[in-house]
Design a protein around this motif. Structure first.
Motif, mmCIF file in Angstrom:
data_model
loop_
_atom_site.group_PDB
_atom_site.id
_atom_site.type_symbol
_atom_site.label_atom_id
_atom_site.label_comp_id
_atom_site.label_asym_id
_atom_site.label_seq_id
_atom_site.Cartn_x
_atom_site.Cartn_y
_atom_site.Cartn_z
ATOM 1 N N LEU A 227 0.852 -1.194 0.000
ATOM 2 C CA LEU A 227 0.000 0.000 0.000
ATOM 3 C C LEU A 227 0.887 1.244 0.000
ATOM 4 O O LEU A 227 1.579 1.519 0.982
ATOM 5 N N ASP A 228 0.867 2.005 -1.089
ATOM 6 C CA ASP A 228 1.815 3.108 -1.321
ATOM 7 C C ASP A 228 1.290 4.438 -0.797
ATOM 8 O O ASP A 228 0.528 5.121 -1.482
ATOM 9 N N VAL A 229 1.738 4.808 0.403
ATOM 10 C CA VAL A 229 1.319 6.097 0.951
ATOM 11 C C VAL A 229 2.154 7.251 0.415
ATOM 12 O O VAL A 229 1.762 8.412 0.538
ATOM 13 N N ASN A 230 3.284 6.947 -0.227
ATOM 14 C CA ASN A 230 4.065 8.011 -0.858
ATOM 15 C C ASN A 230 3.248 8.669 -1.963
ATOM 16 O O ASN A 230 3.270 9.888 -2.126
ATOM 17 N N SER A 231 2.509 7.876 -2.719
ATOM 18 C CA SER A 231 1.663 8.428 -3.785
ATOM 19 C C SER A 231 0.564 9.311 -3.183
ATOM 20 O O SER A 231 0.174 10.316 -3.774
ATOM 21 N N LEU A 232 0.085 8.937 -2.022
ATOM 22 C CA LEU A 232 -0.936 9.736 -1.335
ATOM 23 C C LEU A 232 -0.348 11.072 -0.879
ATOM 24 O O LEU A 232 -0.926 12.135 -1.119
ATOM 25 N N ALA A 233 0.823 11.032 -0.260
ATOM 26 C CA ALA A 233 1.478 12.258 0.204
ATOM 27 C C ALA A 233 1.822 13.178 -0.962
ATOM 28 O O ALA A 233 1.732 14.409 -0.847
ATOM 29 N N ALA A 234 2.182 12.585 -2.096
ATOM 30 C CA ALA A 234 2.534 13.378 -3.278
ATOM 31 C C ALA A 234 1.359 14.220 -3.761
ATOM 32 O O ALA A 234 1.553 15.298 -4.327
ATOM 33 N N ARG A 235 0.157 13.770 -3.516
ATOM 34 C CA ARG A 235 -1.033 14.536 -3.913
ATOM 35 C C ARG A 235 -1.158 15.838 -3.124
ATOM 36 O O ARG A 235 -1.911 16.727 -3.492
ATOM 37 N N PHE A 236 -0.391 15.922 -2.031
ATOM 38 C CA PHE A 236 -0.389 17.126 -1.190
ATOM 39 C C PHE A 236 1.000 17.760 -1.159
ATOM 40 O O PHE A 236 1.377 18.412 -0.192
ATOM 41 N N SER A 237 1.779 17.538 -2.223
ATOM 42 C CA SER A 237 3.138 18.062 -2.365
ATOM 43 C C SER A 237 4.075 17.561 -1.275
ATOM 44 O O SER A 237 5.025 18.238 -0.903
ATOM 45 N N GLY A 238 3.802 16.377 -0.771
ATOM 46 C CA GLY A 238 4.663 15.763 0.231
ATOM 47 C C GLY A 238 5.424 14.617 -0.382
ATOM 48 O O GLY A 238 5.503 14.479 -1.604
ATOM 49 N N GLY A 239 5.967 13.774 0.475
ATOM 50 C CA GLY A 239 6.708 12.635 -0.024
ATOM 51 C C GLY A 239 7.169 11.733 1.084
ATOM 52 O O GLY A 239 6.789 11.896 2.238
ATOM 53 N N GLY A 240 7.988 10.764 0.701
ATOM 54 C CA GLY A 240 8.500 9.795 1.650
ATOM 55 C C GLY A 240 8.808 8.502 0.951
ATOM 56 O O GLY A 240 9.459 8.497 -0.092
ATOM 57 N N HIS A 241 8.286 7.428 1.500
ATOM 58 C CA HIS A 241 8.525 6.086 0.980
ATOM 59 C C HIS A 241 7.191 5.360 0.844
ATOM 60 O O HIS A 241 6.158 5.870 1.256
ATOM 61 N N THR A 242 7.221 4.155 0.308
ATOM 62 C CA THR A 242 5.991 3.380 0.112
ATOM 63 C C THR A 242 5.194 3.252 1.401
ATOM 64 O O THR A 242 3.984 3.439 1.396
ATOM 65 N N ASN A 243 5.858 2.941 2.519
ATOM 66 C CA ASN A 243 5.148 2.682 3.769
ATOM 67 C C ASN A 243 5.211 3.796 4.804
ATOM 68 O O ASN A 243 4.660 3.653 5.895
ATOM 69 N N ALA A 244 5.877 4.906 4.489
ATOM 70 C CA ALA A 244 5.951 6.035 5.427
ATOM 71 C C ALA A 244 6.136 7.320 4.634
ATOM 72 O O ALA A 244 7.110 7.471 3.910
ATOM 73 N N ALA A 245 5.171 8.223 4.757
ATOM 74 C CA ALA A 245 5.239 9.477 4.004
ATOM 75 C C ALA A 245 4.469 10.550 4.759
ATOM 76 O O ALA A 245 3.751 10.267 5.713
ATOM 77 N N GLY A 246 4.624 11.790 4.297
ATOM 78 C CA GLY A 246 3.932 12.883 4.958
ATOM 79 C C GLY A 246 3.897 14.123 4.105
ATOM 80 O O GLY A 246 4.510 14.185 3.033
ATOM 81 N N ALA A 247 3.157 15.109 4.589
ATOM 82 C CA ALA A 247 3.019 16.382 3.899
ATOM 83 C C ALA A 247 2.538 17.421 4.903
ATOM 84 O O ALA A 247 1.976 17.082 5.938
ATOM 85 N N VAL A 248 2.765 18.674 4.577
ATOM 86 C CA VAL A 248 2.194 19.787 5.333
ATOM 87 C C VAL A 248 1.306 20.547 4.374
ATOM 88 O O VAL A 248 1.726 20.895 3.267
ATOM 89 N N VAL A 249 0.060 20.771 4.771
ATOM 90 C CA VAL A 249 -0.903 21.425 3.884
ATOM 91 C C VAL A 249 -1.466 22.672 4.533
ATOM 92 O O VAL A 249 -1.530 22.785 5.754
ATOM 93 N N ASP A 250 -1.859 23.611 3.689
ATOM 94 C CA ASP A 250 -2.587 24.776 4.172
ATOM 95 C C ASP A 250 -4.018 24.349 4.422
ATOM 96 O O ASP A 250 -4.619 23.666 3.598
ATOM 97 N N GLY A 251 -4.547 24.742 5.566
ATOM 98 C CA GLY A 251 -5.926 24.407 5.885
ATOM 99 C C GLY A 251 -6.057 24.006 7.337
ATOM 100 O O GLY A 251 -5.147 23.412 7.920
ATOM 101 N N ALA A 252 -7.204 24.354 7.903
ATOM 102 C CA ALA A 252 -7.485 24.022 9.294
ATOM 103 C C ALA A 252 -7.638 22.514 9.448
ATOM 104 O O ALA A 252 -7.878 21.792 8.482
ATOM 105 N N LEU A 253 -7.493 22.058 10.680
ATOM 106 C CA LEU A 253 -7.511 20.635 10.983
ATOM 107 C C LEU A 253 -8.787 19.945 10.489
ATOM 108 O O LEU A 253 -8.709 18.954 9.746
ATOM 109 N N ALA A 254 -9.948 20.435 10.876
ATOM 110 C CA ALA A 254 -11.204 19.757 10.532
ATOM 111 C C ALA A 254 -11.406 19.657 9.020
ATOM 112 O O ALA A 254 -11.766 18.600 8.501
ATOM 113 N N GLY A 255 -11.159 20.738 8.316
ATOM 114 C CA GLY A 255 -11.321 20.724 6.867
ATOM 115 C C GLY A 255 -10.325 19.801 6.188
ATOM 116 O O GLY A 255 -10.642 19.144 5.187
#
Length: 148
Positions: free
Chosen positions: A103-131
């Motif tokens: 399950l590739d979470v790097n592809s998920l993080a990339a959708r938010f201009s983030g990155g990482g690896h297949t099993n560990a990734a992250g991003a910082v996005v503009d927007g409040a927590l709930a939204g």
């Protein structure tokens, strides 16, 4: 290599303690609050938690690395995808993704201009927590529903 280390006098319990048992009181408190808010979806395959600025401040954990907190979510039986939403100052949110297997979470993080690896990734996005939670969770569900 391990046999050589043991022969040289390395003590495995002491090494483990020095590497893995060094959490600060602030991180332990924050982990407790975060894990108490655990939510499971998709038949238990998706686990997610969120941390507000107030929760972080109450634990005096502003500078703590929360990667250990999200990693604990993957220990829940059946969980394949884990997400931590961490509220940052000035209307931003940190996303941390962890997964098991292919399950590739790097592809998920990339959708938010983030990155990482297949099993560990992250991003910082503009927007409040709930939204941000409302915006990201549908993509997590979609990723889990894709054929492997």
């Amino acid at each position: 290599a391990a046999a050589e280390m043991l022969a040289a006098g390395v003590e495995p319990p002491l090494v483990y303690q020095e590497v893995f048992e060094r959490n600060s009181p602030a991180l332990v408190r924050l982990g407790g609050i975060a894990l108490a808010g655990l939510r499971l979806e998709e038949g238990g395959k998706l686990a997610w938690i969120s941390l507000t600025r107030d929760q972080i401040a109450a634990c005096q954990a502003e500078s703590e690395d929360t990667s250990e907190v999200i990693n604990q979510l993957l220990t829940v039986d059946g969980v394949r995808l884990a997400v931590l939403f961490k509220e940052l100052p000035v209307g931003r949110t940190k996303l941390s993704f962890r997964s098991k297997g292919e399950l590739d979470v790097n592809s998920l993080a990339a959708r938010f201009s983030g990155g990482g690896h297949t099993n560990a990734a992250g991003a910082v996005v503009d927007g409040a927590l709930a939204g941000t939670v409302e915006r990201v969770l549908p993509l997590c569900r979609e990723l889990l529903r894709q054929p492997v």
